[in-house]
Design a protein around this motif. Structure first.
Motif, short mmCIF file in Angstrom:
data_model
loop_
_atom_site.label_atom_id
_atom_site.label_comp_id
_atom_site.label_asym_id
_atom_site.label_seq_id
_atom_site.Cartn_x
_atom_site.Cartn_y
_atom_site.Cartn_z
N VAL A 1 24.54 35.69 95.06
CA VAL A 1 23.57 34.97 94.22
C VAL A 1 22.19 35.41 94.68
O VAL A 1 21.77 35.11 95.79
CB VAL A 1 23.72 33.44 94.36
CG1 VAL A 1 22.72 32.74 93.46
CG2 VAL A 1 25.14 33.01 94.04
N SER A 2 21.53 36.14 93.82
CA SER A 2 20.21 36.67 94.15
C SER A 2 19.11 35.75 93.62
O SER A 2 19.37 34.82 92.85
CB SER A 2 20.04 38.06 93.54
OG SER A 2 20.00 37.95 92.11
N ASP A 3 17.90 36.03 94.03
CA ASP A 3 16.75 35.29 93.48
C ASP A 3 16.68 35.50 91.97
O ASP A 3 16.39 34.56 91.22
CB ASP A 3 15.46 35.76 94.15
CG ASP A 3 15.35 35.33 95.61
OD1 ASP A 3 16.31 34.70 96.13
OD2 ASP A 3 14.32 35.63 96.23
N ALA A 4 16.99 36.71 91.52
CA ALA A 4 16.98 36.99 90.08
C ALA A 4 18.05 36.16 89.36
O ALA A 4 17.81 35.67 88.25
CB ALA A 4 17.21 38.48 89.83
N ASP A 5 19.21 35.98 89.97
CA ASP A 5 20.27 35.15 89.38
C ASP A 5 19.76 33.72 89.18
O ASP A 5 20.04 33.08 88.16
CB ASP A 5 21.51 35.11 90.26
CG ASP A 5 22.28 36.41 90.28
OD1 ASP A 5 22.24 37.16 89.28
OD2 ASP A 5 22.93 36.69 91.31
N MET A 6 19.01 33.21 90.16
CA MET A 6 18.47 31.85 90.05
C MET A 6 17.49 31.75 88.89
O MET A 6 17.46 30.75 88.17
CB MET A 6 17.81 31.41 91.36
CG MET A 6 18.78 31.30 92.54
SD MET A 6 20.18 30.18 92.27
CE MET A 6 19.36 28.60 92.20
N ARG A 7 16.69 32.80 88.67
CA ARG A 7 15.77 32.80 87.52
C ARG A 7 16.53 32.81 86.20
O ARG A 7 16.17 32.12 85.25
CB ARG A 7 14.81 33.99 87.62
CG ARG A 7 13.73 33.81 88.68
CD ARG A 7 12.67 34.89 88.60
NE ARG A 7 13.18 36.22 88.90
CZ ARG A 7 13.31 36.73 90.13
NH1 ARG A 7 12.96 36.02 91.17
NH2 ARG A 7 13.77 37.95 90.30
N VAL A 8 17.63 33.59 86.14
CA VAL A 8 18.46 33.63 84.93
C VAL A 8 19.08 32.25 84.68
O VAL A 8 19.08 31.77 83.53
CB VAL A 8 19.56 34.72 85.04
CG1 VAL A 8 20.58 34.59 83.92
CG2 VAL A 8 18.93 36.11 85.02
N LEU A 9 19.59 31.61 85.71
CA LEU A 9 20.16 30.27 85.54
C LEU A 9 19.11 29.29 85.04
O LEU A 9 19.38 28.48 84.15
CB LEU A 9 20.75 29.76 86.86
CG LEU A 9 22.04 30.41 87.35
CD1 LEU A 9 22.45 29.82 88.69
CD2 LEU A 9 23.16 30.26 86.33
N ALA A 10 17.91 29.35 85.58
CA ALA A 10 16.84 28.44 85.17
C ALA A 10 16.49 28.64 83.70
O ALA A 10 16.29 27.67 82.96
CB ALA A 10 15.61 28.61 86.04
N SER A 11 16.43 29.89 83.26
CA SER A 11 16.07 30.13 81.86
C SER A 11 17.25 29.87 80.92
O SER A 11 17.06 29.46 79.77
CB SER A 11 15.54 31.55 81.66
OG SER A 11 16.51 32.50 82.00
N SER A 12 18.47 30.03 81.39
CA SER A 12 19.66 29.79 80.56
C SER A 12 19.98 28.31 80.41
O SER A 12 20.52 27.89 79.39
CB SER A 12 20.88 30.50 81.15
OG SER A 12 20.69 31.89 81.16
N TYR A 13 19.68 27.53 81.44
CA TYR A 13 20.04 26.10 81.45
C TYR A 13 18.82 25.23 81.71
O TYR A 13 18.71 24.58 82.75
CB TYR A 13 21.10 25.83 82.53
CG TYR A 13 22.34 26.69 82.42
CD1 TYR A 13 23.08 26.73 81.23
CD2 TYR A 13 22.78 27.43 83.49
CE1 TYR A 13 24.23 27.49 81.13
CE2 TYR A 13 23.93 28.21 83.40
CZ TYR A 13 24.64 28.23 82.22
OH TYR A 13 25.78 28.99 82.12
#
Length: 173
Positions: free
Chosen positions: A29-41
């Motif tokens: 789980v990368s920092d970029a993954d966390m940004r994707v999760l935030a924008s997706s949900y």
């Protein structure tokens, strides 16, 4: 396997308010993954991720604490966060430089698999910064196996800071 690749079909479910994932496989789980999760949900209130972590390369398989700060700031409804993370002096410097990253909504932070890469004499500062980032946070949660032996000291200091604030004495990171 990267988390966003694993979750790709579910990323279109933008109305999710709760995401709990227990994977019996190794995920990164990368920092970029966390940004994707935030924008997706954007409506997410609870995020709990449990997965196998490469303990020999922990810093490169879990997000940084700075990413969790950004994630919590982006999601105004987020109340409960349990994600393995890496916290070092860089995250503290980021928070000190950007106090606007604070998230008033977060009430529960599970530090079970949060790794602290700071010296013993910096633990009070860690608590001050977590308090500044999440002023409405309850006691840090640590369920299951014991990871990060420094967390109990951080938690005690954090609870003292919150009690002082309730009594009218303020602390600044």
């Amino acid at each position: 396997m990267p988390l966003t690749q694993f979750l790709r079909p579910a990323l279109a479910l933008g109305a999710l308010t709760r995401l709990e994932l227990t994977a019996l496989m190794a995920l990164t789980v990368s920092d970029a993954d966390m940004r994707v999760l935030a924008s997706s949900y954007p409506l997410l209130q609870v995020l709990r991720l449990q997965f196998q972590v490469h303990t020999t390369d922990y810093a490169n398989t879990v997000p940084t604490f700075s990413a969790l700060l950004d994630f919590a700031r982006r999601l105004s409804e987020l109340r409960d966060l349990a994600v393995p993370f890496w916290l070092d002096g860089t995250a503290l410097d980021t928070l000190m430089a950007h106090p606007d990253l604070a998230s008033r909504a977060l009430r529960r932070l599970n530090v079970l698999r949060g790794i602290l890469e700071v010296a013993e004499d910096e633990l009070a500062h860690v608590a001050e910064c977590i308090d500044a980032a999440f002023p409405n946070l309850g006691p840090l949660c640590r369920r299951g196996k014991r990871y990060g032996l420094k967390w109990p000291q951080v938690n005690r200091t954090l609870m003292s800071l919150q009690n002082a604030r309730r009594e009218g004495v303020m602390s600044v990171c």
